[in-house]
Motif scaffolding. Sequence first.
Motif, PDB file in Angstrom:
ATOM      1  N   ARG A 459       0.813  -1.218   0.000  1.00 27.83           N
ATOM      2  CA  ARG A 459       0.000   0.000   0.000  1.00 27.83           C
ATOM      3  C   ARG A 459       0.850   1.274   0.000  1.00 27.83           C
ATOM      4  O   ARG A 459       0.648   2.168  -0.822  1.00 27.83           O
ATOM      5  N   VAL A 460       1.850   1.306   0.885  1.00 25.50           N
ATOM      6  CA  VAL A 460       2.650   2.533   1.011  1.00 25.50           C
ATOM      7  C   VAL A 460       3.393   2.816  -0.297  1.00 25.50           C
ATOM      8  O   VAL A 460       3.456   3.947  -0.772  1.00 25.50           O
ATOM      9  N   GLN A 461       3.935   1.738  -0.907  1.00 28.54           N
ATOM     10  CA  GLN A 461       4.652   1.928  -2.177  1.00 28.54           C
ATOM     11  C   GLN A 461       3.711   2.483  -3.243  1.00 28.54           C
ATOM     12  O   GLN A 461       4.051   3.405  -3.984  1.00 28.54           O
ATOM     13  N   LEU A 462       2.507   1.903  -3.316  1.00 26.67           N
ATOM     14  CA  LEU A 462       1.558   2.366  -4.332  1.00 26.67           C
ATOM     15  C   LEU A 462       1.137   3.819  -4.068  1.00 26.67           C
ATOM     16  O   LEU A 462       1.014   4.619  -4.994  1.00 26.67           O
ATOM     17  N   GLN A 463       0.989   4.157  -2.793  1.00 27.73           N
ATOM     18  CA  GLN A 463       0.659   5.555  -2.450  1.00 27.73           C
ATOM     19  C   GLN A 463       1.761   6.481  -2.929  1.00 27.73           C
ATOM     20  O   GLN A 463       1.510   7.523  -3.526  1.00 27.73           O
ATOM     21  N   GLN A 464       2.996   6.046  -2.696  1.00 27.95           N
ATOM     22  CA  GLN A 464       4.114   6.905  -3.090  1.00 27.95           C
ATOM     23  C   GLN A 464       4.161   7.077  -4.606  1.00 27.95           C
ATOM     24  O   GLN A 464       4.365   8.178  -5.116  1.00 27.95           O
ATOM     25  N   GLY A 465       3.945   5.952  -5.323  1.00 33.54           N
ATOM     26  CA  GLY A 465       3.950   6.020  -6.784  1.00 33.54           C
ATOM     27  C   GLY A 465       2.917   7.014  -7.268  1.00 33.54           C
ATOM     28  O   GLY A 465       3.189   7.856  -8.130  1.00 33.54           O
ATOM     29  N   MET A 466       1.704   6.920  -6.715  1.00 36.43           N
ATOM     30  CA  MET A 466       0.612   7.798  -7.111  1.00 36.43           C
ATOM     31  C   MET A 466       0.967   9.256  -6.792  1.00 36.43           C
ATOM     32  O   MET A 466       0.781  10.164  -7.592  1.00 36.43           O
ATOM     33  N   MET A 467       1.495   9.443  -5.573  1.00 37.63           N
ATOM     34  CA  MET A 467       1.804  10.800  -5.124  1.00 37.63           C
ATOM     35  C   MET A 467       2.847  11.444  -6.050  1.00 37.63           C
ATOM     36  O   MET A 467       2.706  12.605  -6.421  1.00 37.63           O
ATOM     37  N   ASN A 468       3.867  10.664  -6.465  1.00 33.29           N
ATOM     38  CA  ASN A 468       4.884  11.217  -7.368  1.00 33.29           C
ATOM     39  C   ASN A 468       4.233  11.735  -8.651  1.00 33.29           C
ATOM     40  O   ASN A 468       4.563  12.826  -9.136  1.00 33.29           O
ATOM     41  N   LEU A 469       3.294  10.934  -9.212  1.00 35.63           N
ATOM     42  CA  LEU A 469       2.641  11.342 -10.462  1.00 35.63           C
ATOM     43  C   LEU A 469       1.818  12.617 -10.256  1.00 35.63           C
ATOM     44  O   LEU A 469       1.881  13.556 -11.052  1.00 35.63           O
ATOM     45  N   PHE A 470       1.043  12.638  -9.132  1.00 37.94           N
ATOM     46  CA  PHE A 470       0.194  13.818  -8.874  1.00 37.94           C
ATOM     47  C   PHE A 470       1.059  15.062  -8.685  1.00 37.94           C
ATOM     48  O   PHE A 470       0.789  16.127  -9.230  1.00 37.94           O
ATOM     49  N   MET A 471       2.132  14.918  -7.898  1.00 35.88           N
ATOM     50  CA  MET A 471       3.007  16.072  -7.624  1.00 35.88           C
ATOM     51  C   MET A 471       3.633  16.593  -8.906  1.00 35.88           C
ATOM     52  O   MET A 471       3.727  17.798  -9.122  1.00 35.88           O
ATOM     53  N   ASN A 472       4.060  15.673  -9.775  1.00 35.96           N
ATOM     54  CA  ASN A 472       4.662  16.105 -11.043  1.00 35.96           C
ATOM     55  C   ASN A 472       3.665  16.898 -11.872  1.00 35.96           C
ATOM     56  O   ASN A 472       4.005  17.915 -12.474  1.00 35.96           O
ATOM     57  N   SER A 473       2.409  16.426 -11.905  1.00 33.82           N
ATOM     58  CA  SER A 473       1.384  17.131 -12.688  1.00 33.82           C
ATOM     59  C   SER A 473       1.139  18.524 -12.100  1.00 33.82           C
ATOM     60  O   SER A 473       1.020  19.502 -12.836  1.00 33.82           O
ATOM     61  N   ILE A 474       1.057  18.567 -10.762  1.00 35.49           N
ATOM     62  CA  ILE A 474       0.830  19.875 -10.124  1.00 35.49           C
ATOM     63  C   ILE A 474       1.987  20.816 -10.464  1.00 35.49           C
ATOM     64  O   ILE A 474       1.788  21.956 -10.875  1.00 35.49           O
ATOM     65  N   ASP A 475       3.227  20.271 -10.367  1.00 36.41           N
ATOM     66  CA  ASP A 475       4.420  21.066 -10.729  1.00 36.41           C
ATOM     67  C   ASP A 475       4.325  21.571 -12.160  1.00 36.41           C
ATOM     68  O   ASP A 475       4.631  22.728 -12.455  1.00 36.41           O
ATOM     69  N   ALA A 476       3.904  20.663 -13.083  1.00 31.77           N
ATOM     70  CA  ALA A 476       3.897  20.989 -14.509  1.00 31.77           C
ATOM     71  C   ALA A 476       2.892  22.085 -14.835  1.00 31.77           C
ATOM     72  O   ALA A 476       2.999  22.752 -15.862  1.00 31.77           O
ATOM     73  N   MET A 477       1.859  22.271 -13.948  1.00 28.08           N
ATOM     74  CA  MET A 477       0.831  23.265 -14.264  1.00 28.08           C
ATOM     75  C   MET A 477       1.039  24.607 -13.569  1.00 28.08           C
ATOM     76  O   MET A 477       0.308  25.555 -13.813  1.00 28.08           O
TER      77      MET A 477
END
Length: 571
Positions: A459-477
């Motif tokens: 669970r924690v690994q999957l949360q981290q994976g998801m969080m990295n993607l979300f953070m990158n998108s937020i950064d990109a916008m």
Amino acid sequence: MENTGDEIKRLQSCINDLISVLALPAIWSGSEPSQIVGTLLDALLAMLRLDFAYARLTDSSDGPPIEVVRLGHRQHPSVQPQQVGQALGRWLTGDQAASHFVVPDPAGEGEVSIASFSLGLQDEVGVLVAGSRRADFPTDIERLLLRVAANQAGIGLQEARRSGEQKRIGEALEQRVAERTTELTRANENLRLEIAERKRAEAQLRESEERWRDVFENNPTMYFVVDAAGKVMAVNPFGAEQLGYNVDELVGQPVLGVLYESDREAIQRNVAQCLKQIGQSMSWELRKVRKGGSVIWVRETAKAVLRVNGPIVLIACEDITEQKRAEEALRQAQADLAHVTRVTTMGELTGSLAHEVNQPIAAAVTNANTCLRWLAGDAPNIEEARAAAMRIVKDGTRAAEIISRIRLLFKKGTPERELVDVNEVIREMIVLLRNEATRGSISVRTELAADLPQVMGDRVQLQQGMMNLFMNSIDAMKDVDGTRELAIKSQRAENEQLMVSVSDTGVGLPAQQTDQIFNAFFTTKLHGTGMGLSISRSIVESHGGRLWAANNSPRGASFYLTLPTKVEAHE
Ligand code: ADP
């Protein structure tokens, strides 16, 4: 007196002629029949002053008869024996032989007296005909001489035939012997070649056996031959040595005895499967226990083959303990790195997270004041006070939940496998990042499939994976004009997989470097670590899934990840 003298002379000459005739066999001894006849006719022609002498020999092998003719000086020189034979035809058969006739000269003009004699007892060898123009031919003496000569020739011819026959038989015999000898020689030669070939094959077999024995006995690979009941039939010295035994200690023992206890059941299943698929190789990894109790990791390749007494399993195994140790160290290093990255990210998020926690606490304080207000005074409103207290509980619970999620992400631990609801992971991460999104004026849209199956994972690994993607998108916008939307979608995909897509309307993937974004340390950000996507991809792949990215039209980027929904624990 004169008559007597003449008579004596005639008799003397007759005796001389007889002696000459009797001497003929000495001349023709050992000759061919045609030569004997030639000699006979020459002698008679000269001795009796004949006009012609003719002989016909029947051929013993049913061929055409041999005809020979000798002519006196007045006769036609070009006359052929066959012509003479034809002209004499009717006097050459049956009883007429040994008689005397006057017939047209077969070799000249006019008439001629002939006398014919059998060669052999009953013409079986042939016929002799003597002809003379003399009217008194043949006189008694001439008849006597001719008969004796014919008899001599008959004997000689029979002799010649016999010896010819013998010679032929001898030759045939020799020929047969020669043929048999050739055959025998050939057979002998073939046998020799066969023996040589067999020797060569035996030598090759021996050589190949030695080679295989070398491979089996001296190769630094562990080999086991196991019967269908799981008993060790053979093990090579290296194999035994690696397990701390000698060969004799293992042969005849159940192979399960050297397996790590919790691996036994799985290996038993694998071997049973292998026995069902004769000839097909299968590989697996397992732990074996050495004599002293230490454990080694090995990769086994097994194949069942059919032998006279049933199937057996050939197993080659390679020690991968070191490799396993290295993999474990790598996994640990990755986990440590992932933890550091997580902590870093959380550090960046401190403001947002504090806000996330503060909000329910502030609400709780407000609700507590309200509650106190409702309780104060002469007529406290218990109902309103209870409602406010309930809101306090809710606010407190929410704050506690957020803190526990944050704590979880800070936690450093070894990966654990459990059934995880991916939609829930997405929702939790959105809760943590909501404030960050709001700060960047970003709207978050979700489209999560209701019937999404669970995945087996950490669970924690999957949360981290998801969080990295979300953070990158937020950064990109952060720095783009126009709509800022983060769209997260989950759905079922083919082959028992699920797919999550994270799309934004940001700057898009860095031009010409799209294929590098998943590399560790690749970053286009001033304070980026370049680890986020590399960690996310290794998390997704370690769960048996895939992660990739593409640009959106007209703007932004999308990240897609798939995860298998029906896998057993995956290393
Ligand atoms: P970091 O975020 O520290 O740079 P990552 O590995 O997460 O490291 O990302 C690597 C690079 O990939 C980023 O620097 C950026 O150039 C690119 N990238 C990642 N996500 C996006 C996205 N949503 N839109 C555009 N580019 C992105």
